[in-house]
Design a protein around this motif. Structure first.
Motif, short mmCIF file in Angstrom:
data_model
loop_
_atom_site.label_atom_id
_atom_site.label_comp_id
_atom_site.label_asym_id
_atom_site.label_seq_id
_atom_site.Cartn_x
_atom_site.Cartn_y
_atom_site.Cartn_z
N THR A 62 -4.29 1.21 10.12
CA THR A 62 -4.78 2.31 9.30
C THR A 62 -4.83 3.62 10.07
O THR A 62 -4.91 3.62 11.31
CB THR A 62 -6.19 1.98 8.76
OG1 THR A 62 -6.69 3.10 8.02
CG2 THR A 62 -7.16 1.67 9.89
N ALA A 96 0.83 -1.21 0.00
CA ALA A 96 0.00 0.00 0.00
C ALA A 96 0.87 1.26 0.00
O ALA A 96 1.13 1.84 1.06
CB ALA A 96 -0.92 -0.01 1.22
N THR A 154 -4.69 -8.67 -1.52
CA THR A 154 -3.64 -9.39 -0.78
C THR A 154 -4.25 -10.21 0.35
O THR A 154 -3.93 -11.40 0.51
CB THR A 154 -2.63 -8.38 -0.20
OG1 THR A 154 -2.08 -7.60 -1.27
CG2 THR A 154 -1.50 -9.11 0.52
N PRO A 189 -3.16 1.41 4.17
CA PRO A 189 -3.81 0.30 3.47
C PRO A 189 -5.17 0.67 2.86
O PRO A 189 -5.50 0.20 1.76
CB PRO A 189 -3.95 -0.77 4.55
CG PRO A 189 -2.80 -0.50 5.47
CD PRO A 189 -2.68 1.00 5.51
N THR A 197 -4.85 -3.80 -1.09
CA THR A 197 -4.91 -4.34 0.28
C THR A 197 -5.84 -5.54 0.36
O THR A 197 -5.45 -6.61 0.87
CB THR A 197 -5.39 -3.24 1.24
OG1 THR A 197 -4.39 -2.22 1.31
CG2 THR A 197 -5.65 -3.79 2.64
N ASN A 207 -5.33 2.42 -0.37
CA ASN A 207 -5.00 1.49 -1.46
C ASN A 207 -5.90 0.26 -1.33
O ASN A 207 -5.42 -0.86 -1.19
CB ASN A 207 -3.54 1.05 -1.37
CG ASN A 207 -2.55 2.20 -1.32
OD1 ASN A 207 -1.91 2.53 -2.31
ND2 ASN A 207 -2.40 2.82 -0.15
N LEU A 265 -4.73 -5.49 10.16
CA LEU A 265 -4.73 -4.26 9.38
C LEU A 265 -4.40 -3.07 10.26
O LEU A 265 -4.93 -2.94 11.37
CB LEU A 265 -6.11 -4.06 8.74
CG LEU A 265 -6.40 -2.72 8.05
CD1 LEU A 265 -5.62 -2.61 6.75
CD2 LEU A 265 -7.89 -2.57 7.79
N ILE A 297 -0.94 -5.73 7.07
CA ILE A 297 -0.65 -4.70 6.08
C ILE A 297 -0.69 -3.37 6.82
O ILE A 297 -1.70 -3.01 7.41
CB ILE A 297 -1.64 -4.72 4.91
CG1 ILE A 297 -1.60 -6.08 4.20
CG2 ILE A 297 -1.30 -3.60 3.92
CD1 ILE A 297 -2.57 -6.21 3.04
#
Length: 473
Positions: free
Chosen positions: A124, A38, A107, A97, A104, A100, A122, A91
């Protein structure tokens, strides 16, 4: 006296049992992997510069290479076959992430289909989080981290230069208002779905240091599971570096964490990992698994072999947890005995001792002082052992070519970082640093083995030495 866990607490412990970032116990044994897919970001923080990278750099947003989703999935399968204790794929960037989303979620979908035993995680900034809560839940991403540095827009406007939201760029207070609103809304949506949320906050001296208690209370109210208060790392060529904003001291971090812990469980073992980090917390094996190397390596992913290996780790974690509980009970019993005797309670052994320990992982003291880039800090007393946090340093040994060079500045920096510690616990140390630290009031205890056992042992040694010196006076 120890009280039994509630059913809800037991369920929570089971959910985080193999997640090294959510569980203090798990971080000794289980590994994580971040895949950098990302690149774009939709906000600009005044402390962030993602362009600066070197092999020894460890901070969020830093990567050496960005992968396509299919490359990331292949890398995950290769690494999971090599590192059987790897339990989590996350990620975290190098951008955001959710700025994108296609890359993300492609994946995550690929990893879920090909390696279903791996937990998905995740991280963010939360600006677009409310849009994607349903997708997050559908992919069973049940561990999410949101970076929330402020819940007051006036303070937030000093942390963020701008945000890009719904096709428009905002700056100043308006940018902070939108970002904070989206973050708190997303947090509420996630927790209502039963998803575990950890909130990261960067401690910025003079900006949000007095505000983080309010942040902790606000995110707890909305269901956050844990608060991770991280020290600011001032990166080169950033707004904060140009304006002379400094990194916080260890003492400042400890005080703020203590205050915030009144509202929410506080994470103390964070390493502020790179966005392409691989391995146990405290180690970075990303250089072993670059894209060029991974594409040539055989794929040895075996779910059954991984399951068997991790079940053995579960047993180790459980055994260690039981041993720690037994130790805590013994300490509590001993403390009660001390409290019945005014004379005994005045002894050195009854005082809390702060100890710095070196480790490569696995809950052991197994690292030479010269190779340590960080120290685990503990307070050890009759009432038990309390983990204080992680302190990073420049390693004393930087290769044979520099063995004869003047390392006084490194020792001075290390001793300053450890100035509130009475004991250094390590598997080995040279005479020069040992003597230097002793002059600074830090006694070195050299031995390899289980951290918990050696913390107690080294504290007894320290108490004995103090009593012996007192008898000679």
């Amino acid at each position: 006296m120890q009280t039994s866990c509630t059913a809800k607490e037991q369920e929570m412990e089971e959910r985080i049992a193999r997640h090294p970032c959510f569980s203090e116990e798990a971080h000794h044994y289980f590994a994580r992997m971040h895949v950098a897919v990302a690149p774009a970001c939709n906000i600009q923080c005044n402390y962030c510069n993602r362009k600066f990278d070197c092999v020894n750099e460890s901070r969020p947003g830093v990567v050496s290479e960005v992968l396509k989703p299919e490359e990331a999935v292949q890398k995950v399968l290769v690494v999971a076959g090599e590192i059987l204790q790897m339990s989590v794929v996350g990620i975290a960037g190098p951008g955001d992430p959710l700025a994108n989303p296609q890359k993300t979620f492609a994946t995550f979908k690929g990893v879920a289909e090909n390696a279903p035993d791996l937990k998905l995680c995740l991280s963010t900034n939360g600006l677009r989080l409310p849009e994607f809560v349903e997708q997050i839940a559908a992919l069973e991403i049940d561990h999410v981290t949101i970076t929330i540095n402020a819940v007051n827009p006036a303070i937030g406007s000093r942390i963020y230069s701008w945000i890009f939201h719904q096709g428009k760029k905002y700056s100043g207070r308006k940018a902070a208002e939108i970002l904070i609103s989206q973050q708190l809304k997303g947090l509420e949506y996630l927790t209502k779905k039963g998803i575990l949320v950890k909130v990261n906050s960067v401690l910025i001296p003079g900006v949000n240091d007095r505000h983080l208690e309010e942040v902790a209370a606000a995110v707890r109210q909305r269901g956050a599971f844990m608060h991770n208060i991280m020290p600011l790392i001032v990166a080169p060529d950033t707004e904060f570096s140009r304006n002379g904003v400094r990194n916080p001291t260890s003492e400042e971090i400890e005080v703020i964490r203590q205050k915030s812990s009144a509202s929410l469980k506080v994470m103390k073992h964070c390493r502020q990992c790179r966005a392409d980090a691989v391995g146990l917390l405290g180690e970075d094996r990303s250089a072993e698994f670059t894209k060029d190397k991974v594409m040539k390596m055989p794929m040895k992913y075996d779910q059954q072999a991984r399951k068997a290996f991790q079940e053995k780790l579960d047993a180790k974690v459980g055994k260690r947890r039981n041993a720690c509980q037994l130790m805590a009970e013994k300490h509590a019993e001993k403390l009660r005995a001390h409290e019945t005797s005014a004379q005994s309670s005045k002894k050195t052994a009854a005082v809390a001792i702060r100890i710095a320990a070196t480790t490569r992982g696995s809950a052991k003291v197994n690292l030479h002082f010269g190779h340590a880039k960080e120290f685990l800090i503990f307070d050890c007393s009759d009432s038990g052992i309390q983990f204080v946090g992680i302190r990073k340093v420049q390693s004393y040994c930087v290769g044979k070519l520099n063995c004869g060079s003047n390392k006084q500045p490194i020792l001075a920096e290390t001793s300053e970082v450890l100035k509130d510690c009475q004991i250094l616990l390590c598997s080995g140390i040279g005479d020069v640093p040992k003597e230097y630290l002793l002059k600074k009031g830090i006694v070195t205890y050299v031995k390899s083995g289980d951290i918990e056992e050696l913390l107690v042992e080294s504290r007894k040694y320290y108490a004995y030495m103090n009593e012996s010196q007192s008898a000679l006076v």
